[in-house]
Enzyme design. Structure first.
Site, mmCIF file in Angstrom:
data_model
loop_
_atom_site.group_PDB
_atom_site.id
_atom_site.type_symbol
_atom_site.label_atom_id
_atom_site.label_comp_id
_atom_site.label_asym_id
_atom_site.label_seq_id
_atom_site.Cartn_x
_atom_site.Cartn_y
_atom_site.Cartn_z
ATOM 1 N N ASP A 483 0.859 -1.190 0.000
ATOM 2 C CA ASP A 483 0.000 0.000 0.000
ATOM 3 C C ASP A 483 0.899 1.245 0.000
ATOM 4 O O ASP A 483 2.111 1.136 0.165
ATOM 5 C CB ASP A 483 -0.858 -0.057 1.269
ATOM 6 N N GLU A 486 2.628 5.177 -3.870
ATOM 7 C CA GLU A 486 2.559 6.189 -4.960
ATOM 8 C C GLU A 486 3.839 6.995 -5.107
ATOM 9 O O GLU A 486 4.121 7.399 -6.228
ATOM 10 C CB GLU A 486 1.399 7.163 -4.687
ATOM 11 N N ASP A 561 -9.468 4.078 -1.506
ATOM 12 C CA ASP A 561 -10.339 4.295 -0.364
ATOM 13 C C ASP A 561 -11.465 5.255 -0.636
ATOM 14 O O ASP A 561 -11.240 6.394 -0.972
ATOM 15 C CB ASP A 561 -9.496 4.858 0.769
#
Ligand SMILES: *[C@@H]1O[C@H](CO)[C@@H](O)[C@H](O)[C@H]1NC(C)=O
Ligand SMILES: *[C@@H]1O[C@H](CO)[C@@H](O)[C@H](O)[C@H]1NC(C)=O
Ligand SMILES: *[C@@H]1O[C@H](CO)[C@@H](O)[C@H](O)[C@H]1NC(C)=O
Ligand SMILES: *[C@@H]1O[C@H](CO)[C@@H](O)[C@H](O)[C@H]1NC(C)=O
Ligand SMILES: *[C@@H]1O[C@H](CO)[C@@H](O)[C@H](O)[C@H]1NC(C)=O
Ligand SMILES: CC(=O)N[C@H]1CO[C@H](CO)[C@@H](O)[C@@H]1O
Length: 885
Positions: A483, A486, A561
């Site tokens: 996760d 980025e 999300d």
């Protein structure tokens, strides 16, 4: 994991700080390009020419030379190459020779080195042929323009609008900036966007821009990820991977991942454009009457693109996949149901959830642990709530289940792992080439630089099967979730890394930005594939939030999300469809939504939609109430159970679709215009899809209080109602309205399909391995049907050595046959064959009669004594009677 929490975190710890993402006008390179275009539309003078001699490669497949950029007082010579590749793909690159002595790497970054195979094979001549027509590429020297013809018809022009722009290297201390009359000098050497003012921009302006016009193409797709519909609208789309909190429906803001691949399609011709660049990128798409116009702009890097042609969109996907890689074939378990929340608190909690699934007779395949399992957010550790991870994994293994844990690229400062990375120079560096520190979940953190080969070696060590790692990686049923890759930096500009940070090779983060997420999950995948080399090699499973072109080879993605709201449920379908169009089909959205508490109706509908997501996971925010399938109670729990069971009965078809995708790049959820390009309406439908080539067409209910849905058919074939997997009516029409109750999942099977199912409830997919099959045969309007079933061991790489089988079923002239190819030994029984809309007086196999029943006009053959791994045929006597509708 999400940023809602981050937001609060900022309120508490730093100060209320509003995140804003740069608009084009606020982003130096974008604004300069837009200004350039606006001025260009006035002056219409070209600044780029091919003057010098052109070299034609010995194979006649490469044309190279120099493109001259005419400046007021001098010229800049830019080396270009136009190559004709095998499969009729065309590639163009434009670079710049910079002789600049800086302590960073001043070369333009080649993203192609990370997404293309080393050698692209060339075609043996400069003429290209797409199917039978005569195709031609014209390279016009004077104003530098490329024209692409198919069947004598102009299909595409490049630099028609003269938006080509390559900002050559300029030295700030030169008085003379050598600006063209159309150029503006906005933010060339500094950035006045409020969170980026410290960006040193050591190489000054270095952007690239170019226009591509697609003649008579009115349907454009791809360039994910955006929270928008399937078909692209007139809009400026941005590709810049960010941890976007509170993302909104119908927004063009950048998101977690990006794939610079655009697909345009019309009857008989589809084209793909792959803009191979990993820097911040904007695409201005407009749709005048003449077709689709696009203007691409990237902050830096080599200008590099490939164009693909195909008669159908699927053909374009195949060619794109042959170059960037096909989607991974996951283990079967990864196609089952995944249960996640932030967080299952401790070992006892987790094992209790595990057994509650059995108590409620709901199958599932893996349970997940979010960041709280660690000791203080230090990855590669467990906190004391998990005293015996090995024992926990063993217990999950008893029912064939898996554990998936999170490991992120930010590493807590001062931890063992961060010390190692820091000492060995394996971290993301700041602009002074010292370790960069920023804030993330563990507080002060550093980031592993996944571009550094040394990082891979260390990552391998951390994931290795060794006594030291015993707790971590000694079980084969543990897999990973990456996760925040980025990368997400809570106190960084646009929630990410400062752009002048340095990475391996001395490149600025600015150049590699959109590749960082992919490099990180690739590194994890690679470590996991090595961890069991000594024993049994299983296909690793990795979930990633951030992705780029090529991510499909090693990871699944999810849409990040958002809220437990109906709009978001609805949006999840076009978002996943677009990802499939762009070659990254293994995706899903959090079932139930991430933030908040879904109503029972919404949760139920989300499961009924989620069972179709290639990646099917329930997940929830730490502040959300528990919402495992049994929580809502009756009738919801039963409806959810039925939905999950439906997914499991169709796992053979899901696996077929993944297999197909892994060899042809085909989307797993296939938009209607992939099935047929004939009807123009097919190009607009974004709330229906086919499951691969199975012939199963679904229209999930995504709106509250829906009483009726309209299913649109993409062609004039016969369709059979298959609601909830049960057969009822037949349709032979353009569209049909069907009533729905909360328990209904509207779906149909296309005539001509044969689908394989496994009907027995088991606790996990692994326990279904030896179960018998049910075949559902749906005759076409000409009474024929075909379908295939792909089977391997579902977990190892042996299939790559030919250890698989394909059963090819066919119904033709009253005979149902199976022809097996492949060698994998799978003596699985067929327990039932259901032939829709068919009557018989006798059914025979090898001269012997088989028992059958006629139920509601369908023919049901019980226990025919046949296996999927054997050739056979059965004869259905008395000609098939096909009811005319
Ligand atoms: C995007 O393209 C359209 C059509 O060419 C143009 O009118 C518009 O000004 C462009 N937008 C920007 C911000 O340049
Ligand atoms: C940055 O530091 C690393 C080692 O810490 C070194 O290998 C690399 O060459 C340096 N890069 C530059 C651009 O100075
Ligand atoms: C080009 O011509 C061939 C042969 O007539 C035809 O099959 C094909 O569909 C045509 N393609 C387009 C885009 O018109
Ligand atoms: C820029 O120009 C100055 C003055 O001519 C020179 O000292 C410097 O080295 C140049 N910088 C680069 C990166 O070329
Ligand atoms: C495939 O076969 C080769 C040669 O027999 C062997 O070295 C390799 O390990 C096999 N690969 C897999 C994935 O089984
Ligand atoms: C698509 C969707 O529901 N987006 C929502 C995500 O969360 C933010 C913040 O709560 C909402 O404003 C969006 O509407």
């Amino acid at each position: 994991m999400q940023i809602f929490a981050i937001f609060y975190w900022f309120c508490l710890v730093i100060s209320a700080k509003q995140y804003l993402f740069k608009s084009c006008e606020e982003n130096g390179f974008c604004k300069r390009n837009i200004d350039y275009c606006r001025n260009k539309l006035q002056t219409k003078i070209s600044n780029y020419f091919i003057e010098d001699a052109i070299e034609v490669g010995s194979e006649y497949a490469v044309i190279s030379g120099l493109l001259t950029k005419k400046l007021p007082n001098s010229d800049v010579k830019l080396p270009f190459q136009l190559s004709f590749l095998e499969n009729d793909n065309i590639r163009f690159t434009l670079d710049e020779n910079r002789n600049v002595d800086l302590n960073i790497n001043a070369n333009r970054f080649k993203a192609s080195e990370h997404v293309l195979p080393h050698e692209l094979r060339l075609k043996d001549s400069t003429s290209i042929t797409i199917h039978d027509g005569a195709e031609k590429i014209l390279l016009l020297y004077k104003d530098f323009k490329i024209e692409v013809f198919v069947n004598e018809t102009l299909q595409m022009t490049i630099n028609e609008d003269k938006f080509l722009n390559l900002e050559h290297f300029r030295n700030e201390s030169d008085n003379q900036q050598q600006l063209l009359p159309e150029e503006s000098d906005f933010n060339m050497f500094r950035d006045n966007f409020k969170d980026s003012t410290s960006d040193k921009l050591p190489l000054g302006p270095e952007s690239i821009g170019l226009d591509f016009n697609f003649v008579d193409f009115h349907n454009a797709y791809g360039i994910p990820e955006h929270s928008k519909g399937l078909k692209l609208e007139e809009e400026i789309y941005r590709l810049y991977n960010v941890d976007i909190f509170e993302y909104e429906v119908d927004s063009n803001l950048p998101m977690y991942g990006s794939i610079p691949f655009l697909l345009v399609s019309k009857p008989r011709l589809s084209m793909g454009l792959f803009w191979i660049n990993s820097a911040d990128t904007y695409i201005n798409l407009s749709k005048p009457k003449s077709g689709a116009k696009t203007h691409w702009m990237s902050e830096n890097g080599v200008l590099d693109f490939i164009i693909f042609f195909g008669e159908s969109p699927a053909e374009v996907n195949k060619k794109y996949g042959e170059i960037t890689g096909f989607p991974t074939l996951p283990q079967l378990f990864a196609l089952g149901y995944h249960q996640c929340r932030w967080n299952y608190n401790d070992q006892k909690d987790l094992l209790e959830i595990n057994s509650l699934f059995d108590e409620h007779q709901i199958p599932y395949d893996s349970i997940w642990l979010d960041i709280e399992y660690t000791d203080n957010k230090q990855y590669f550790t467990w906190n004391s709530n998990f005293p015996d991870p090995s024992g926990m994994l063993d217990e999950l293994d008893l029912t064939g289940r898996n554990l998936i844990i999170i490991i992120d690229p930010h590493i807590k400062k001062g931890s063992k792992v961060s010390n190692h990375l820091q000492k060995n120079g394996l971290t993301l560096m700041n602009s002074e080439n010292d370790t960069f520190y920023g804030h993330c979940w563990p507080g002060e953190s550093l980031w592993v630089d996944s571009f550094n080969p040394g990082s891979q070696e260390y990552w391998d060590e951390l994931h290795r099967l060794s006594p030291e790692n015993k707790v971590f990686f000694d079980n084969t049923n543990i897999h990973l979730w990456n996760d925040m890759n980025e990368i997400s930096v809570f106190d960084g500009p646009e929630t990410s890394s400062p752009r002048d940070n340095l990475q391996y090779g001395g490149y600025e983060e600015r150049s590699l930005h959109n590749l960082n997420g992919r490099k990180f999950h690739d590194m994890t995948y690679s470590s996991l594939s090595k961890r069991l080399e000594s024993t049994q090699r299983q296909r690793p499973f990795v979930l990633t939030r951030s992705f780029f072109a090529g991510s499909q080879k090693s990871a699944a993605m999810w849409t990040g999300d958002n809220m437990s709201k109906w709009e978001y449920l609805k949006l999840s379908i076009p978002m996943l469809l677009n990802n499939g169009v762009a070659g990254m089909p293994f995706g899903g959205a959090d079932v139930g939504g991430f933030f908040g508490n879904p109503s029972k109706d919404l949760l139920t509908r989300w499961y009924q939609t989620g069972i179709w997501y290639p990646f099917f996971r329930g997940h929830a925010h730490i502040d959300s109430r528990r919402r495992e399938p049994w929580v809502p109670g009756e009738p919801y729990t039963s409806i959810i159970r039925d939905a999950i069971n439906l997914r499991y009965t169709l796992l053979p078809e899901f696996y077929n679709a993944f297999r197909e995708s892994s060899i042809s790049g085909m989307p797993i959820l296939k938009p209607l215009f992939y099935e047929s390009q004939k009807f123009s309406k097919n190009y607009d439908i974004e709330d229906e899809f086919f499951l691969g080539n199975s012939g199963i067409l679904v229209k999930p209910v995504t709106e509250e209080t829906t009483k009726e849905v309209t299913i649109v058919f993409p062609d004039s074939e016969i369709y059979y109602d298959f609601t909830n997997g049960k057969i009822s009516s037949r349709y032979h029409t353009q569209s049909v309205k069907v009533p729905v109750t909360l328990s209904d999942i509207p779906m149909v099977i296309k005539g001509g399909s044969i689908i394989s199912r496994k009907m027995r409830y088991r606790r996990s997919s692994k326990l279904m391995n030896h179960d018998p099959y049910t075949l559902v045969v749906a005759p076409s309007s000409t009474n024929s049907a075909s379908g295939s079933l792909y089977v391997d061991d579902y977990e190892s790489f042996d299939y790559k050595n030919g250890s698989f089988l394909v059963a090819n079923f066919e119904l033709k002239n009253g005979k149902l046959t199976n022809k097996v190819t492949g060698t994998f030994n799978a003596p699985r029984r067929i327990e039932k064959i259901l032939i829709l809309n068919t009557h018989a007086t006798k059914v025979e196999h090898d001269g012997a009669s088989l028992r059958f029943k006629s139920i509601d006009g369908n023919l049901e053959i019980q226990n025919p004594g046949l296996h999927i791994n054997e050739d056979w045929n059965i004869v259905i006597k008395k000609d098939l009677v096909h009811d005319e509708l």
